[in-house]
Structures are given as structure tokens and as C-alpha cells.
Design an enzyme around this catalytic site. Structure first.
Site, short mmCIF file in Angstrom:
data_model
loop_
_atom_site.label_atom_id
_atom_site.label_comp_id
_atom_site.label_asym_id
_atom_site.label_seq_id
_atom_site.Cartn_x
_atom_site.Cartn_y
_atom_site.Cartn_z
N CYS A 246 76.30 8.42 144.43
CA CYS A 246 76.95 8.91 143.23
C CYS A 246 76.01 9.65 142.28
O CYS A 246 76.36 10.69 141.74
CB CYS A 246 77.66 7.78 142.49
N HIS B 216 78.06 2.86 138.84
CA HIS B 216 78.52 4.16 139.28
C HIS B 216 78.11 5.22 138.26
O HIS B 216 77.79 4.90 137.12
CB HIS B 216 80.06 4.13 139.42
N ASP C 86 85.11 13.00 138.84
CA ASP C 86 84.24 12.13 139.65
C ASP C 86 83.97 12.82 140.98
O ASP C 86 84.76 12.72 141.92
CB ASP C 86 84.91 10.78 139.88
#
Lengths: 677, 333
Positions: free
Chosen positions: A427, A471, A487
Site C-alpha cells: 500500500c 494501511h 485507494d
């Protein structure tokens, strides 16, 4: 002589010393992982050395050796922490003092000193953890300290340690109701003075900057970050893909590292504007309760986006940064529970372009040339920013990008390497590369870190968010719409978002060994059970705040209780305890042992016949005196007395007291004083 | 009645007066008894220095818990406080219900250490630990554990300073068990009296010479130099010089165990009188000391001796009973 026999035959002083060393080790053990390695090792060595000296009855080291050790410990502590009064330095030093103290330890005399020092070490370990295992270790330590002290106050002979332990356990057990009452009703007050600043240094969880590898470490950490109970019907959580718990927002980028806006700048924002984040919410509010594990930062994690401040216990204030993050007025150093409510649909940020957006466009010069070129391709001047974003996401989806936790080490041009060379990462690489691309294309962008997703604990129904759920995602700014969450990781690996159990935690050696024997399902269930127990502990004990106290009072029937009512309840309980104690004392004064009553009856009868006997005489002596004085006539009474003695002292089942009681009035007791012989 | 044997250190002025009043009030509260059953009424309890230290520790723990908002710290603090509260009860119960009994004390010499034997009797099902008994005001504690439903004996040493018949000094029984944070104690005035003989003079001059029996000549004063007239069985009153030691050794070896004395005319005509006047001292107590020392000497030598005191006379005899009678007379005159 076997070791066991040797241990049983140890002189009292040696045995007590060894026991005290064990207790000290028990008190230090919970602190050991938090001390510098040399301190833990030295403490262990000192204890072992002292133990060996005690075992062999060796000579204790002289004053010079002790002085030298103390000086070197002080020097080491200073070198490590650059101070000797700070918090961590202080804890290290106390532990070292406790270990050094053993070198001049005389078990009996010094039990008291060890007792007091021991309690300070026990409390010091709470700064690091108040979890259930710590509590159990503390209970053991407390029992050990009490036992050592009780043992020191049994100076006669060599009583077994089990006796001292039994006394200590009885006292602790008797003290438990006091503990419960005080814990429930002792008014919780806000801290009396400020916390030392070095408490706030980060220890776990998210960090204020994002660097390659930092979230990867978190991803492997199976620890719990927070627990949530949703206020929805049945406690059902919203869809996984909506569960973004917002942490620090990172804006400044130097090519490798993302940093939050500097603290003074952020504060200037906070105090300058009433609603700095310009949050507008839509749809229904989602109420929930968060139990946050200590993160040693002022970060309150809430679901995106909370309009109202979370309801914090006494002593905390909550404030929102312009970047929509909620902060507490001081670092969260112990488990913290708060109520919050969030709207999953919201918009925020300025709608108009302004100077305030400039920091979100800043890029380090001369880095990532290929990404700049890519931005020009995907976002030609005059193009729609939304189309640019879509094109970037499409490229992530279809360009052969791969999600991996082991992307290797990135070079200087991190974004270039991600977009063109390696095409893999997790991420933070993806979010970083995406944000760089957006900024290169003239779209303000920033990184948001936090937690995403979570997992339901089947045992107690709490939603559990782990460190491995950490995250990073991005937010881009669009004219007229404000900041929007994008995202990019979801495009690379749709599985990363929205599915439970994405990352199987790396099992340790023990886990592997267990896995062969116990099925994974059972293991998961056991873990859920353990975590539910821990959660109970958190909810009931660690999070017992003034609010909970007042709720308890309300449930007890008080209307609108305040802390003075708590004091009154405590006072009432104390008075009740005093009255009960006095009643017990009065009852005890009345009450006599039935055996003793019989003995007194016999003594009175003999006194009536003229034989005055001292009250301390046992029945056997009374029987002898009666025989001497009255001869044959006293024989039945004497036999009865011997039976009375057996009833008390015989190892075998002895005559029934009830039988003796019936016999007492019927016996032919000597009647009149006989003629003196 | 102030205690002559264990008098508290002298104080001055109003404080002394107050202390004396306080003492009288206490003594009035404490009837004299040889058997003391410990109940709530005669037990006192107060925290010790360690107890105050424990209170301070509790306070520090509480402040730490408040300041760092440590709920586990609260739990630990309160559990320790609860245990300390329970220890008050345990401490008190260690003495409560115990019976103290003073065995009749033996007569003692002034100035030499003597022992009082105290029997502790417990009916409790658990042992009672670390019970300490001492004279009030002294720090020489005699320690004992009393077994479950049993007895233990402690011996308390004391050194009477003056001769005479005294009440046994006030005793204290205490315990610090289990934590040392509290001290529970009782004050006990036993009813028994202890007879204190005068302190024997050390070293004492030799025994005075014997006196001629009434009616015999003054020339017989030098004694022991007479010729052997023969031997006879030893009888009370024979001096050591009269014993024929060679013969005595032989009779002992054969198991008869009888001493043999020279039978002289001299010895029959003299007797040993320990007389106040013969001490040659002016101070009456010093005289008694010397007489006591002589009594012991004469008794050791197995002589027959008489005691002449102002207004009292004990006829010559020997043996343990006689010795005691003489010493008693010396103690009480």
C-alpha cells in the site's frame, strides 16, 4: 546429597535469600523486554551471582566491588539515555538498584526494603503494558512480596515457606473485597500534573512519517490496535470496504519519506478556524465505541469521517486537525475507550482553489522524471482531473502491477521504479507512487495513513482491528468537490480491500509446532477466545472511568450522581465495614469454643467442691489434681476430663462433644471439701 | 504503685507528673493476675515505622496511578491496601484469645539475671506466630511460636536491683506478625511476687571464726589444730577440714558414699555464727551483702552456721532449707 534434599536442608537464611531473589526476578521480569538489553542481562547476572553465593554460602562482594558496579551502572544508564532522571532512565536505574541491592542482602533484615522497591518496579511495568498477562504477573509478584515479608516476620525456627504463602494468600483474599469496593468507587481524578515528555515517544502503531518498509513491519505485527463495537442493530459492521480508520495525514514529500505538516503549522490551522476541515456529512450517522490500545501518540482513530468529537473520559480533550484527523490533548498511554459517531458519506476540504492547497502539489525537483512524463501523457493540459485519476487507476489495474509484502529495496526514484521497473509493492509504495503522479499532473494529493478493515471476534462480537490492518491510501482534491478518497491499492489488489484475513500472520516456531497438532480452526477459535478475554479485561478494568463509575451509581438508584456521591458511597461502605467488624468482635467476645465451655463447667464444679484450679490447666492436669485431692470419689470426673482431652487432642476420631456435654451434669462430681490429708 | 524493679527513666517537672498520673491510670486499669487471657479489651494496636512507610508507599502508588491514569495501578494499590487492612486483623488475632500464665518465680539474687517463665496457651486451630514477651521498657524480646491448640514457654530474663519481696515487673507481650506494619501488644501486671535476696558481695572476705559454745573456755577459739581423736561418720555441722578425705575417697569408691570426719573435741565446742556485727561494715545493705555471701560460702563448704540479724536469730544448721531460710531472712529484714 540430591539437589532436592540439599534444598530442603538449606539453612533458613540461605533459603530465604534464594526465595527473595526469586521474588525480585518475578518483579523485574515484566519490565525486562522494555529495558536496554545490557540492563536486563546485568540484572539476571547479578541475581544468578547472588543466588550462587547464597547456595555455596560464599562471601558477599566488598564495598569496593559494589561501588564500582553502581558507578558503572549509572554511567551505562547515562550513556544510553543521556540523562538519569528521565522516565525510561529512571525505570532502568530502579531495576538496577534492586538487582544491586541483593549483593548486600540479608534476607530477614532487608525484606522490608525489597518489599517497597518491589512495588515500585511492579507499577513501573504498567507504563508499558496493563494487559491481562501483566496483571497476572503482577499478582504473582504481589503474592511473592507479601510472602517474603510474612516469612521475615516468622523469626522462630524454620517454618515452611508454604505457611507464609498461605498467610499472604489469605490476606490478599481478604483484601480483595476492599480492592473491588475502592476500585469501583474511588473517584477517578484527572492527572495531577503533566506527563514527562519522553512518555510520548512512539512505541508501536502508526508513525508520523512513512518510509519504505515502515508499514510492512506493522503488517507483520499481529497485535491489536483497536476494538470497535458498532451501535448498529446487532452490532453489524458496515461493509469492509468502508472501514477506513483515519490516522495521520502525510503531506510533505522529499522523494523517499512522507511527513505530516509540521506540528506548529497544524496547530495554527486548528486555532485559526472553527471548522478547519470544512466537513459536510450526508446520510445517517453510525454510532460506535472504540477501545483503543495505547499508541503513545495523541491520535484518536475514528472511522472516516466523524463530525462530532469523540466522547473522551475526564482529562482528555479532542480536537480535529484541518486534515480531518482527531487528536487527543495528550498522548494515549493506556487503553482508552471513547464513543464516536461517523458518517460514511461525507465531503470535506475547501471547494475553491487557494494558496492553502500549494503544499499538496509540492514535489522534490529532479526526482522521478519518468513519472512526470507519465503525468503529462495521462493528463494533457486542459484535461479533466477526474479522467486523469481514472486513467491512473486503470493503469494500476491492467498494467501488470502486483501487490506484495516483499518488494525489496527501492532506489532513488521511488515512483519511477514503481510505475515502470518493479511494478510491485504494497500500500505505501502504491499510494506514494500514485500521489506523486497526481501531483505531477497538477492535482493536489496527500497520503492518509490509518487502518483499513478488521475482523469480527466470534466470541464476544467485538470488531478487532490489528496492526496488520495498517494501511495507507491517498486523497486528491478536485475543484468544487474537495478532498476525495482514492485507494490505489484496491486497484492493484482488489483483495487487499474488502476481504477478511488478507494477510496470514507469519507463525512462530510454536505456532508451527501447534499447527501440526491442532487444526487451524481450533487455533483461530482459541485466539478469538483469548482476545475476547483480554477485551473483557480492557472493557471492565482498564477502561473503568469516572463515567462508568457514575453509570454504576445511576444503576444503583442515584439520580444525577457526581463524584461527591462516590465519596459518600465509599464513606458509607467504610462505615458499614466498621459496624460489621464491631458486630463480629462483639459476637466473638460472646462466643466461646464449645470445648472450652465444657472445660469451664468442669472447673466451676471442682471449684464448688473446694478445688480452685488455674484456668490455663489442661484437662489432664485437672484430672490429676482432682484425683490427688478427692481420691476415688473423683474417679468418674477424672475419666470424663481425660475423655474431654481426647476430644480435643486425639489424632484418632475422638469422643463426641455432645455426649460429653450430656454427661457433664450427671457425673458424680465431688461434693464437699474433703478433710485435708 | 510505681514499679521498683523496672522503673521508667526519670523525667522532670510536669512531664514527670503527667507520666506518673498516666502510669497510675494504667495500673488501675490493669488488675494484677498471673493468668491473663488476651481479649479485645486488653490488646492495643498501632502502626509501626514500617507501617507508616507502607502508608507512604500506598500514597505514592496512588498518585502514580492517578497521574498516569493506570487502572491496573489502582488495582494493585487497592489490593495492597486491602491486604494491609487484613493484616491488621491477622495481627490482632495473633494475640487475641491467647492465654498467658506466669509460673511461680523462683527467688533471685539482686543484681544477677534471673528468668521468669511464661507459658503461652492457645486454643486456636492455626499456630500463632512470632509472639514476643519482654519486661516493659526493655528490648530483650523472648520469641516463640505457639502451636495450634498447644502451649509454648518463653523465658524472660530480668535483673532485680534491690532485695526484698517485689511484685513481678510489668510484662509486655507483642507481635509484629504478619507484615510488621502493625504492632499489637498488651501490658500485663502479674500478681506473683518474687523474693530477691541481697546481692552477695564479690569477692567476700573469709568466713568469720567460729565461736565457742556457751560454757566452754575462750582458749578454744583457735580451732582445727587439735589432734586426731579418731573418726566417726560425717554429720551435719562438720567442717571440711574435719573430713578425712583419703578415707572418704575409699568409701565412695566402694559405693557406700559416706563421708568420714575426724572426731575432735574442738569442733564440737565451736559453732559458726554469721553476725551482722561481725561484718565490720557500717552500711546496712553492704552488711547484708556480705552476710549473704557468707551464707553461700558456708553452705558450699557444708558447714553448720547460724545467722544473727538485728531482732532476729536463726539457730545453726545446714542444708538447702536452712540456706533458704537464712537468705529469706536477709532479703526481708
Amino acid at each position: 546429597m540430591s539437589l532436592r534434599a540439599r534444598a530442603a536442608a538449606l539453612p533458613r537464611e540461605t533459603r530465604d535469600t534464594l526465595f527473595l531473589l526469586l521474588v525480585i526476578a518475578l518483579c523485574i521480569a515484566p519490565l525486562a523486554p522494555h529495558l536496554p538489553a545490557w540492563a536486563s542481562a546485568l540484572a539476571l547476572l547479578l541475581l544468578l551471582w547472588r543466588g550462587a553465593l547464597a547456595w555455596r554460602a560464599g562471601q558477599l562482594p566488598g564495598r569496593w566491588v559494589r561501588g564500582l558496579l553502581l558507578a558503572s551502572v549509572a554511567a551505562l544508564t547515562f550513556l544510553r539515555f543521556r540523562t538519569i532522571v528521565g522516565y525510561e532512565a529512571g525505570v532502568t536505574f530502579i531495576v538496577m538498584l534492586l538487582a544491586l541491592k541483593t549483593l548486600e542482602l540479608r534476607a530477614r533484615r532487608d525484606a522490608m526494603v525489597i518489599f517497597f522497591l518491589g512495588f515500585f518496579t511492579l507499577v513501573a511495568s504498567f507504563f508499558f503494558s496493563q494487559a491481562l498477562p501483566t496483571a497476572l504477573a503482577t499478582l504473582l509478584g504481589l503474592l511473592g512480596l507479601l510472602t517474603a515479608l510474612v516469612n521475615a516476620h516468622m523469626p522462630v525456627g524454620r517454618p515452611p515457606l508454604a505457611d507464609a504463602l498461605a498467610t499472604a494468600a489469605r490476606m490478599a483474599l481478604a483484601g480483595a473485597p476492599v480492592m473491588v469496593a475502592l476500585f469501583a468507587f474511588f473517584p477517578r481524578i484527572a492527572p495531577l500534573w503533566g506527563l514527562p515528555s519522553d512518555m510520548a515517544t512512539g512505541r508501536s502503531g502508526l508513525s508520523a512519517q512513512m518510509r519504505v518498509g515502515s508499514i510492512a513491519q506493522l503488517a507483520l505485527d499481529d497485535g491489536i490496535a483497536l476494538r470497535v463495537r458498532f451501535g448498529t442493530p446487532g452490532g453489524q459492521p458496515p461493509p469492509q470496504s468502508e472501514l477506513y480508520f483515519r490516522g495521520p495525514v502525510l503531506t510533505a514529500f522529499d522523494g523517499r519519506e512522507w511527513l505530516a505538516l509540521s506540528q506548529p503549522e497544524a496547530q495554527a490551522f486548528v486555532w485559526a478556524r472553527a471548522t478547519p476541515a470544512q466537513l459536510q456529512v450526508q446520510g445517517p450517522a453510525l454510532p460506535y465505541e472504540v477501545t483503543l490500545e495505547p499508541n503513545y501518540r495523541p491520535w484518536l482513530l475514528v472511522l472516516d469521517a466523524a463530525q462530532q468529537p469523540p466522547e473522551l473520559p475526564e482529562g482528555f480533550r479532542a480536537l480535529m486537525t484541518p486534515e480531518l484527523q482527531w487528536l487527543a490533548s495528550r498522548p494515549i498511554t493506556s487503553v482508552l475507550r471513547y464513543q464516536a459517531s461517523s458518517h460514511l458519506q461525507f465531503s470535506h476540504g475547501p471547494r475553491e482553489d487557494s494558496r492553502a492547497l500549494r503544499p499538496y502539489l509540492q514535489l522534490p525537483a529532479s526526482l522521478n522524471p519518468r513519472t512526470l512524463e507519465l503525468a503529462r501523457q495521462l493528463h494533457p493540459s486542459g484535461g479533466e482531473p477526474q479522467a486523469f485519476i481514472d486513467a491512473a487507476l486503470a493503469r494500476l489495474k491492467t498494467g501488470g502491477y502486483r501487490y506484495t509484502l516483499e518488494p525489496g529495496v527501492y532506489g532513488e526514484h521511488t515512483a519511477d521504479e514503481f510505475w515502470f521497473d518493479r511494478k510491485e509493492g504494497f500500500c505505501e509504495h502504491i499510494a506514494s507512487a500514485f500521489a506523486v503522479l497526481m501531483r505531477a499532473g497538477g492535482v493536489p494529493a496527500r497520503i492518509v495513513t490509518g487502518y483499513q478493515g478488521g475482523q469480527m471476534n466470534g466470541v464476544d462480537g467485538y470488531w478487532t482491528v490489528r496492526q496488520s490492518d495498517a494501511h495507507a491510501w491517498t486523497e486528491v482534491w478536485l475543484e468544487g468537490r474537495g478532498w476525495l478518497r482514492v485507494d490505489p491499492t484496491a486497484s492493484v489488489s482488489p483483495d487487499r480491500i474488502g476481504l477478511p484475513l488478507r494477510l496470514a500472520p507469519a507463525r512462530g516456531a510454536l505456532g508451527n509446532a501447534m499447527a501440526g497438532v491442532v487444526s487451524p480452526g481450533v487455533l483461530l477459535h482459541l485466539r478469538a477466545l483469548w482476545e475476547a478475554t483480554n477485551n473483557r479485561w480492557n472493557q471492565w478494568v482498564l477502561n473503568y472511568t469516572q463515567q462508568q463509575q457514575l453509570n454504576l451509581l445511576e444503576r444503583l438508584g442515584l439520580k444525577a450522581p457526581d463524584w461527591q456521591d462516590l465519596v459518600r458511597v465509599l464513606g458509607g461502605l467504610t462505615a458499614l465495614a466498621a459496624v460489621l467488624g464491631m458486630a463480629y468482635a462483639a459476637w466473638q467476645r460472646q462466643r466461646r469454643d464449645p470445648w472450652e465451655r465444657l472445660l469451664i463447667g468442669a472447673r466451676q464444679r471442682l471449684a464448688r467442691a473446694g478445688l480452685e484450679l488455674a484456668p490455663h490447666l489442661p484437662p489432664r492436669a485437672m484430672a490429676e489434681q482432682a484425683r490427688q485431692r478427692f481420691g476415688e470419689t473423683a474417679e468418674p470426673a477424672a475419666r470424663w476430663l481425660m475423655q474431654l482431652e481426647r476430644a480435643r487432642y486425639a489424632p484418632q476420631p475422638a469422643p463426641d462433644l455432645a455426649l460429653l456435654r450430656r454427661q457433664l451434669p450427671r457425673l458424680p462430681w465431688p461434693k464437699s471439701p474433703p478433710a485435708r490429708r | 504503685m510505681p514499679d521498683a524493679l523496672a522503673a521508667p527513666p526519670a523525667r522532670h517537672g510536669t512531664r514527670a507528673a503527667l507520666a506518673a498520673r498516666w502510669q497510675r491510670w494504667w495500673n488501675a486499669r490493669l488488675p494484677r493476675t498471673d493468668t491473663l487471657a488476651l481479649t479485645q479489651r486488653n490488646l492495643y494496636i498501632l502502626p509501626t515505622a514500617a507501617g507508616w512507610m507502607l502508608a507512604l508507599t500506598l500514597l505514592v502508588l496512588l498518585v502514580a496511578s492517578i497521574n498516569f491514569q493506570l487502572n491496573l495501578g489502582y488495582l494493585l494499590t487497592f489490593l495492597l491496601a486491602g491486604s494491609a487492612a487484613a493484616s491488621i486483623h491477622v495481627c490482632h488475632a495473633t494475640l487475641r484469645g491467647l492465654t498467658l500464665h506466669l509460673l511461680p518465680p523462683e527467688p533471685q539474687f539482686a543484681g544477677s539475671a534471673a528468668l521468669l517463665e511464661v507459658r503461652l496457651h492457645s486454643q486456636r486451630r492455626r499456630p500463632r506466630r512470632a509472639i514476643a514477651v519482654a519486661l516493659r521498657g526493655s528490648e530483650h524480646w523472648a520469641l516463640a511460636d505457639v502451636p495450634a491448640g498447644g502451649e509454648a514457654t518463653v523465658q524472660v530474663a530480668f535483673t532485680p536491683q534491690r532485695r526484698g519481696l517485689h511484685a513481678v515487673p510489668m510484662l509486655t507481650a507483642q507481635t509484629l506478625f504478619p507484615l510488621g506494619a502493625f504492632r499489637v501488644w498488651t501490658l500485663w501486671r502479674p500478681a506473683a511476687e518474687v523474693l530477691v535476696y541481697p546481692q552477695p558481695e564479690q569477692p567476700a572476705p573469709p568466713l568469720p571464726p567460729g565461736e565457742p559454745l556457751a560454757g566452754s573456755g575462750a582458749a578454744a577459739l583457735q580451732h582445727g589444730g587439735g589432734e586426731l581423736d579418731g573418726v566417726r561418720a560425717w554429720r551435719q555441722g562438720d567442717t571440711l577440714r574435719q573430713v578425712v578425705w583419703k578415707k572418704a575417697a575409699r568409701t565412695w569408691a566402694s559405693g557406700a558414699g559416706e563421708l568420714v570426719s575426724r572426731d575432735t573435741q574442738h569442733s564440737q565446742r565451736h559453732e559458726l555464727w554469721l553476725d551482722t556485727a561481725a561484718t565490720g561494715l557500717a552500711d546496712p545493705e553492704a552488711r547484708l551483702s556480705r552476710l549473704a555471701s557468707w551464707v553461700l560460702q558456708a553452705d558450699r563448704l557444708g558447714l553448720a552456721y547460724g545467722l544473727r540479724l538485728p531482732g532476729r536469730q536463726i539457730a545453726p544448721a545446714s542444708g538447702a532449707g536452712h540456706r533458704r531460710a537464712c537468705l529469706e531472712a536477709l532479703a526481708l529484714c
